[in-house]
Design a protein around this motif. Structure first.
Motif, PDB file in Angstrom:
ATOM      1  N   ASP A 332     -14.454 -60.780  19.967  1.00 55.39           N
ATOM      2  CA  ASP A 332     -15.738 -60.169  20.914  1.00 55.39           C
ATOM      3  C   ASP A 332     -15.643 -58.585  20.848  1.00 55.39           C
ATOM      4  O   ASP A 332     -14.890 -58.135  21.418  1.00 55.39           O
ATOM      5  CB  ASP A 332     -15.671 -60.564  22.327  1.00 55.39           C
ATOM      6  CG  ASP A 332     -16.890 -60.292  23.198  1.00 55.39           C
ATOM      7  OD1 ASP A 332     -17.833 -59.620  22.671  1.00 55.39           O
ATOM      8  OD2 ASP A 332     -16.795 -60.600  24.308  1.00 55.39           O
ATOM      9  N   CYS A 333     -16.553 -57.933  20.320  1.00 57.31           N
ATOM     10  CA  CYS A 333     -16.627 -56.579  19.925  1.00 57.31           C
ATOM     11  C   CYS A 333     -17.813 -56.124  20.822  1.00 57.31           C
ATOM     12  O   CYS A 333     -18.369 -55.112  20.218  1.00 57.31           O
ATOM     13  CB  CYS A 333     -16.775 -56.001  18.620  1.00 57.31           C
ATOM     14  SG  CYS A 333     -15.309 -56.584  17.604  1.00 57.31           S
ATOM     15  N   SER A 334     -18.104 -56.368  22.194  1.00 52.57           N
ATOM     16  CA  SER A 334     -19.377 -55.721  22.735  1.00 52.57           C
ATOM     17  C   SER A 334     -19.009 -54.248  23.123  1.00 52.57           C
ATOM     18  O   SER A 334     -17.817 -53.721  23.362  1.00 52.57           O
ATOM     19  CB  SER A 334     -19.516 -56.287  24.120  1.00 52.57           C
ATOM     20  OG  SER A 334     -19.763 -57.903  24.096  1.00 52.57           O
ATOM     21  N   HIS A 335     -19.918 -53.511  22.772  1.00 54.19           N
ATOM     22  CA  HIS A 335     -20.058 -52.137  23.118  1.00 54.19           C
ATOM     23  C   HIS A 335     -19.338 -51.264  22.178  1.00 54.19           C
ATOM     24  O   HIS A 335     -19.026 -50.283  22.316  1.00 54.19           O
ATOM     25  CB  HIS A 335     -19.591 -51.794  24.644  1.00 54.19           C
ATOM     26  CG  HIS A 335     -20.265 -52.727  25.780  1.00 54.19           C
ATOM     27  ND1 HIS A 335     -21.683 -52.468  25.839  1.00 54.19           N
ATOM     28  CD2 HIS A 335     -19.919 -53.724  26.490  1.00 54.19           C
ATOM     29  CE1 HIS A 335     -21.928 -53.263  26.900  1.00 54.19           C
ATOM     30  NE2 HIS A 335     -20.957 -54.038  27.257  1.00 54.19           N
ATOM     31  N   VAL A 336     -18.853 -52.038  20.909  1.00 53.97           N
ATOM     32  CA  VAL A 336     -18.198 -51.164  20.193  1.00 53.97           C
ATOM     33  C   VAL A 336     -19.091 -50.474  19.111  1.00 53.97           C
ATOM     34  O   VAL A 336     -18.739 -49.668  18.669  1.00 53.97           O
ATOM     35  CB  VAL A 336     -17.090 -52.313  19.289  1.00 53.97           C
ATOM     36  CG1 VAL A 336     -16.467 -51.659  17.949  1.00 53.97           C
ATOM     37  CG2 VAL A 336     -16.204 -52.878  20.422  1.00 53.97           C
ATOM     38  N   GLY A 337     -20.006 -51.039  18.600  1.00 58.59           N
ATOM     39  CA  GLY A 337     -21.056 -50.787  17.836  1.00 58.59           C
ATOM     40  C   GLY A 337     -20.871 -51.368  16.347  1.00 58.59           C
ATOM     41  O   GLY A 337     -19.816 -51.840  15.877  1.00 58.59           O
ATOM     42  N   MET A 338     -22.127 -51.671  15.681  1.00 58.47           N
ATOM     43  CA  MET A 338     -22.221 -52.390  14.532  1.00 58.47           C
ATOM     44  C   MET A 338     -21.347 -51.650  13.453  1.00 58.47           C
ATOM     45  O   MET A 338     -20.827 -52.356  12.538  1.00 58.47           O
ATOM     46  CB  MET A 338     -23.591 -52.473  14.262  1.00 58.47           C
ATOM     47  CG  MET A 338     -24.227 -53.818  15.081  1.00 58.47           C
ATOM     48  SD  MET A 338     -23.366 -55.410  14.935  1.00 58.47           S
ATOM     49  CE  MET A 338     -23.591 -55.655  13.128  1.00 58.47           C
ATOM     50  N   SER A 339     -21.513 -50.258  13.340  1.00 62.84           N
ATOM     51  CA  SER A 339     -20.849 -49.804  12.373  1.00 62.84           C
ATOM     52  C   SER A 339     -19.303 -50.058  12.294  1.00 62.84           C
ATOM     53  O   SER A 339     -18.611 -50.091  11.472  1.00 62.84           O
ATOM     54  CB  SER A 339     -21.051 -48.233  12.326  1.00 62.84           C
ATOM     55  OG  SER A 339     -20.605 -47.718  13.499  1.00 62.84           O
ATOM     56  N   ASP A 340     -18.797 -49.963  13.571  1.00 66.15           N
ATOM     57  CA  ASP A 340     -17.109 -50.047  13.918  1.00 66.15           C
ATOM     58  C   ASP A 340     -16.946 -51.640  13.846  1.00 66.15           C
ATOM     59  O   ASP A 340     -15.853 -52.017  13.202  1.00 66.15           O
ATOM     60  CB  ASP A 340     -16.784 -49.743  15.164  1.00 66.15           C
ATOM     61  CG  ASP A 340     -16.793 -48.074  15.172  1.00 66.15           C
ATOM     62  OD1 ASP A 340     -17.164 -47.539  14.419  1.00 66.15           O
ATOM     63  OD2 ASP A 340     -16.399 -47.455  16.426  1.00 66.15           O
ATOM     64  N   CYS A 341     -17.826 -52.416  13.641  1.00 66.97           N
ATOM     65  CA  CYS A 341     -17.600 -53.826  13.404  1.00 66.97           C
ATOM     66  C   CYS A 341     -17.392 -54.095  12.306  1.00 66.97           C
ATOM     67  O   CYS A 341     -16.612 -54.825  11.762  1.00 66.97           O
ATOM     68  CB  CYS A 341     -18.668 -54.688  14.117  1.00 66.97           C
ATOM     69  SG  CYS A 341     -18.892 -54.751  15.955  1.00 66.97           S
ATOM     70  N   ARG A 360     -22.489 -60.288  13.780  1.00 69.91           N
ATOM     71  CA  ARG A 360     -23.920 -60.090  14.312  1.00 69.91           C
ATOM     72  C   ARG A 360     -23.715 -60.236  15.661  1.00 69.91           C
ATOM     73  O   ARG A 360     -22.794 -60.750  16.495  1.00 69.91           O
ATOM     74  CB  ARG A 360     -24.784 -61.733  14.212  1.00 69.91           C
ATOM     75  CG  ARG A 360     -26.071 -61.266  14.510  1.00 69.91           C
ATOM     76  CD  ARG A 360     -26.753 -62.910  13.979  1.00 69.91           C
ATOM     77  NE  ARG A 360     -26.225 -63.810  14.772  1.00 69.91           N
ATOM     78  CZ  ARG A 360     -26.621 -65.359  14.475  1.00 69.91           C
ATOM     79  NH1 ARG A 360     -27.527 -65.537  13.681  1.00 69.91           N
ATOM     80  NH2 ARG A 360     -26.094 -66.178  15.258  1.00 69.91           N
ATOM     81  N   ASP A 361     -24.531 -59.249  16.520  1.00 72.56           N
ATOM     82  CA  ASP A 361     -24.599 -58.912  17.970  1.00 72.56           C
ATOM     83  C   ASP A 361     -23.018 -58.445  18.468  1.00 72.56           C
ATOM     84  O   ASP A 361     -22.759 -59.071  19.406  1.00 72.56           O
ATOM     85  CB  ASP A 361     -25.121 -60.314  18.581  1.00 72.56           C
ATOM     86  CG  ASP A 361     -26.492 -60.661  18.338  1.00 72.56           C
ATOM     87  OD1 ASP A 361     -27.370 -59.587  17.977  1.00 72.56           O
ATOM     88  OD2 ASP A 361     -26.917 -61.843  18.365  1.00 72.56           O
ATOM     89  N   GLU A 362     -22.646 -57.807  17.484  1.00 72.01           N
ATOM     90  CA  GLU A 362     -21.232 -57.157  17.891  1.00 72.01           C
ATOM     91  C   GLU A 362     -19.971 -58.513  17.959  1.00 72.01           C
ATOM     92  O   GLU A 362     -19.297 -58.326  19.022  1.00 72.01           O
ATOM     93  CB  GLU A 362     -21.361 -56.216  19.255  1.00 72.01           C
ATOM     94  CG  GLU A 362     -22.239 -55.138  18.909  1.00 72.01           C
ATOM     95  CD  GLU A 362     -22.043 -54.199  20.089  1.00 72.01           C
ATOM     96  OE1 GLU A 362     -21.825 -54.762  21.245  1.00 72.01           O
ATOM     97  OE2 GLU A 362     -22.420 -53.040  19.978  1.00 72.01           O
TER      98      GLU A 362
END
Length: 373
Positions: A332-341, A360-362
């Motif tokens: 779960d990478c909420s609020h991390v950003g898609m580029s960082d994901c 998808r969706d962080e």
């Protein structure tokens, strides 16, 4: 006094005559201005130009005393202006740096072996500026033009480092620079070990023996890589490492006057275009199996919850342990950003290793792959 029909009339003096004339002129002007309302600029000029007190002289700037100009000073000024204009007009020669490696924006977050499939900006625009560097920018790096003698390079670095530090000396430096209120600190973010950071390190080394480096974000997934590039590109040595805190020592024989020439990047270049990380159909699976794996991963509870600019030191170990019993893992990478994901997915693919099947969706879904792979 004058007599008129038996009455005495006062003879008007000079001041009274002037005052009466002033009031008549003012009344006449006010009447004419009311009638001629279309001459507004003229009206404003006349009304502001007449003062209530006629004896108050108008403001006039005081004349500056006239000084004679020395002809020699004129010649000196002209020669200075000519020299300045010549300096501005004459182009400066490009900087020549003797650093024995290719210049990149980030050394720890880029892989030279992976070639991009395209560029978001033309490679002819060098981030070092036009004509400021003797190396050619290729879009991802400015390669060195001469061959490097590794044995000679190691000898020079060992001379700068000198004899190894004793335990007491290391403890003294660690106690001085490891605390959070240390003034000699550099923050290492998602850019990793960047090119301009090398100049910051040498600037700190002018007045301090060691630099405290605080690492955050995606680069903390691989701290060994950060330590390698810091020592390799700066010429120093890591004397302390605790989770995401590093101390970089400059060496016993370091001389700030003989520091290397590091040309600075004037802007951050656009990242090139690389092949897709997640494919529509994962290699080794069919389309239906890939879809089933993705749905299975989304239904699982997250193994970890990653925060923005956090410390991800233990993520790889946790993922490896989870793959012993599970086939699919969700992060779960909420609020991390898609580029960082995407950057996290690339590092996990190479270090675990595993196969990212969905970002998808962080949310990151990882597949451990087949046992024979």
């Amino acid at each position: 006094m004058a007599a008129d029909n038996g009455r005495l009339k006062p003879i008007p003096t000079k001041g009274l005559l002037r005052a009466s004339l002033f009031h008549r002129m003012r009344s006449h002007l006010s009447f004419s201005l009311r009638s001629c309302h279309f001459h507004l600029p003229l009206c404003r000029f006349l009304t502001h130009s007449i003062h209530d007190n006629i004896y108050d002289p108008p403001f006039s700037p005081s004349m500056k005393p006239h000084h004679k100009v020395n002809p020699e000073n004129k010649k000196q000024k002209k020669s200075k202006n000519r020299s300045n204009s010549e300096e501005i007009a004459a182009p400066k020669p490009p900087l020549k740096s003797e650093l024995p490696f290719d210049f990149r924006y980030s050394y720890s977050e880029t892989n030279p072996s992976v070639r991009p499939i395209g560029f978001r900006e033309s490679p002819k625009f060098s981030p070092f500026g036009p004509g400021r560097l003797d190396r050619k920018w290729t879009g991802t790096s400015a390669p060195i033009q001469e061959e490097v003698d590794q044995s000679k390079l190691e000898e020079e670095r060992n001379q700068v480092l000198g004899e190894p530090l004793t335990e007491d000396e290391v403890a003294e430096l660690v106690e001085r620079y490891r605390h959070s209120d240390c003034a000699r600190q550099i923050n290492l973010g998602k850019g990793g070990v960047s090119h301009n950071m090398l100049d910051d390190i040498h600037n700190h080394w002018k007045k301090a023996e060691a630099v405290r480096i605080k690492c955050l974000g995606v680069p903390t997934l691989d701290m060994d890589n950060i330590c390698f590039h810091l020592e390799d590109k700066s010429g120093g040595k890591i004397i302390y490492r605790n989770i995401n805190i590093l101390l970089l020592y400059r060496g016993r024989n370091y001389d700030p006057k003989n520091r290397p020439v590091i040309p600075l990047m004037l802007w951050k270049p656009y990242a090139p275009i690389y092949p897709r990380l997640v494919r529509s159909v994962v290699e080794g699976l069919t389309h239906e199996q890939t879809k089933e794996m993705r749905n299975k991963g989304l239904e699982l509870d997250p193994l970890m919850k990653l925060t923005r600019n956090g410390v991800y030191v233990n993520v790889i170990e946790r993922v490896r342990e989870a793959f012993v019993t599970q086939e699919v893992v969700r992060l779960d990478c909420s609020h991390v950003g898609m580029s960082d994901c995407k950057k996290i997915g690339v590092k996990l693919r190479d270090l675990v290793p595993c196969v990212p099947i969905l970002i998808r969706d962080e949310q990151i879904i990882l597949w451990r792959g087949k046992k024979d792979q």
